[in-house]
Design an enzyme around this catalytic site. Structure first.
Site, PDB file in Angstrom:
ATOM      1  N   CYS A  58      13.261  11.632  42.332  1.00 44.11           N
ATOM      2  CA  CYS A  58      12.238  11.617  43.008  1.00 44.11           C
ATOM      3  C   CYS A  58      12.069   9.539  43.349  1.00 44.11           C
ATOM      4  CB  CYS A  58      11.537  11.655  41.404  1.00 44.11           C
ATOM      5  SG  CYS A  58      11.898  10.687  40.143  1.00 44.11           S
TER       6      CYS A  58
ATOM      7  N   GLY B 166      14.315  18.352  29.827  1.00 49.24           N
ATOM      8  CA  GLY B 166      14.246  19.560  29.940  1.00 49.24           C
ATOM      9  C   GLY B 166      13.564  20.232  30.351  1.00 49.24           C
ATOM     10  N   GLY B 167      12.165  19.460  31.670  1.00 45.17           N
ATOM     11  CA  GLY B 167      11.595  20.460  32.700  1.00 45.17           C
ATOM     12  C   GLY B 167      12.451  20.987  33.113  1.00 45.17           C
TER      13      GLY B 167
ATOM     14  N   ASP C 213      18.801  16.611  38.616  1.00 45.39           N
ATOM     15  CA  ASP C 213      18.316  15.478  38.936  1.00 45.39           C
ATOM     16  C   ASP C 213      18.066  14.133  38.623  1.00 45.39           C
ATOM     17  OD1 ASP C 213      15.701  14.456  39.157  1.00 45.39           O
ATOM     18  OD2 ASP C 213      14.533  16.029  37.381  1.00 45.39           O
TER      19      ASP C 213
ATOM     20  N   ASP D  52      22.782  14.907  29.283  1.00 50.39           N
ATOM     21  CA  ASP D  52      22.160  14.406  29.446  1.00 50.39           C
ATOM     22  C   ASP D  52      22.721  13.475  28.305  1.00 50.39           C
ATOM     23  OD1 ASP D  52      19.405  13.115  31.164  1.00 50.39           O
ATOM     24  OD2 ASP D  52      19.871  12.080  29.702  1.00 50.39           O
TER      25      ASP D  52
END
Length: 390
Positions: free
Chosen positions: A332, A211-212, A279, A231
């Protein structure tokens, strides 16, 4: 512990890290914690010294080494003091034989460096991936301001273009600031801005993890609107609720999804979201500064599976966006097959979806989006693209 005993401890730990990387076992941090939990006699200085030695060796090795001793010998060949610890003492490594094999130096396994080069990363860009990441934080505007941190930590540095971000000295204890700050790389904060969250919006964080980015979205929305954080990993998603409570976030709802049945479980959100943030799971090539042994875990087959999953998630996310809404894709990774090429393929197969121009405080144009790298931007590596629905 003597210097020789520290070197031997590092070799033993490297053996476990190498095996875990080969067999998809626990991360190096977890293995180091377990090692010292069973060795209470080791003091804090010993633990810190061994940990630093282990990570220095991991960063120096390109290919996955055959074993911990071969990996350590690579570093010993560059450090006379370290080589001197191979003295055969009771708790130290055996003396070095003239013909002993040593691990090969490098940034990553050869097949990966070739893919990075094909994605436009030269030797300098690749070399930066073996460096150490800074400690960046996001100040939670629901709880306070960066001034509250800079007044207590004089060395805290603002990060250009990110009013809620600070860069702190390595090892800074964040426990006294629980709820007020979140550890979050500046690059992660930059790509979250691509979602352009506004108060009152309905947003889906499709791969929320712990949860960032959900917490960052909620703070930017001023606790007005609704965020659905999803998720398929129960363990990671379960960490979000206590973090949200500590951060003062109440607009985030969590939903556990079953792999392969996500759209069925998100039927109530189809065509409804103002923004869907993806993400996506990826190779993590942009995070090697934090997880250097991750280079040894990747295989071509694994990347192929990740690329297929990312494409499926993009199509899934598109089904949730309202007409005229936005889909934001983040990885990323610095590999084009997961970034620019993946985003370009989405635009090609989804009729009417158009890439949006991004104006972010970091990043360079790459395909239909932007790419951030440690060498160019001083952040973790990311690719981000934003698409507008027809």
């Amino acid at each position: 512990m003597t210097p020789a005993a520290r070197a031997q401890a590092a070799i033993e730990l490297l053996d476990t890290v190498i095996i875990a990387a080969r067999d998809n076992g626990p991360a190096a941090d977890t293995l180091i914690q377990r090692y010292f939990a069973a060795r209470r006699y080791a003091g804090s200085k010993d633990r810190r010294a061994v940990r630093e030695l282990v990570y220095a060796v991991i960063r120096a090795c390109g290919e996955r080494p055959a074993g911990g001793r071969a990996a350590m010998l690579l570093l010993a060949g560059q450090d006379a003091d370290l080589a001197a610890t191979f003295d055969g003492s009771p708790h130290g490594p055996a003396p070095i034989a003239a013909d002993e094999p040593r691990a090969a130096a490098g940034v990553a396994p050869a097949w990966l460096t070739e893919r990075l080069a094909a994605s436009g990363l030269d030797a300098a860009e690749q070399g930066a991936l073996a460096g150490r990441a800074p400690l960046d934080i996001r100040v939670n505007r629901l709880k306070g301001t960066p001034t509250q941190i800079t007044e207590q930590i004089a060395a805290a540095e603002p990060i250009a273009g990110l009013p809620d971000a600070l860069r702190l000295p390595a090892g800074t204890d964040l426990a006294p600031f629980a709820g007020l700050v979140e550890p979050q790389d500046a690059g992660s904060q930059v790509v979250t801005l691509a979602a352009a969250p506004q108060p009152g919006q309905q947003i889906v964080d499709l791969c929320a993890g712990a949860g960032g980015k959900t917490l960052a979205l909620a703070a930017a929305m001023g606790e007005q609107g609704h965020i659905l954080a999803c998720d398929t990993d129960r363990g990671r998603l379960s960490r979000l609720s206590p973090r949200a409570a500590q951060a003062g976030v109440t607009i985030a709802e969590t939903r556990l999804l079953n792999p392969g049945r996500e759209l069925e479980l998100l039927a109530d959100w189809q065509g409804r979201a103002d923004t869907v943030l993806i993400d996506a799971p990826c190779s993590g090539t942009g995070t090697w500064r934090r997880n250097p042994e991750a280079r040894w875990r990747l295989t071509p087959g694994r990347i192929d599976r990740l690329v297929a999953m990312q494409a499926r998630l993009l199509d899934l996310g598109a089904a949730l966006v309202r007409p005229g809404g936005a889909l934001v894709y983040v990885v990323c990774s610095l590999l084009d097959e997961e970034g620019a090429d993946q985003a370009g393929a989405f635009a090609s197969r989804q009729t009417g979806w158009t890439p949006a121009a991004l104006s972010l405080p970091a990043g360079s144009p790459r395909g239909p989006g932007l790419r951030l790298t440690p060498a160019s931007d001083g952040t973790d590596g990311f690719f981000v693209a934003r698409f507008t629905a027809p």
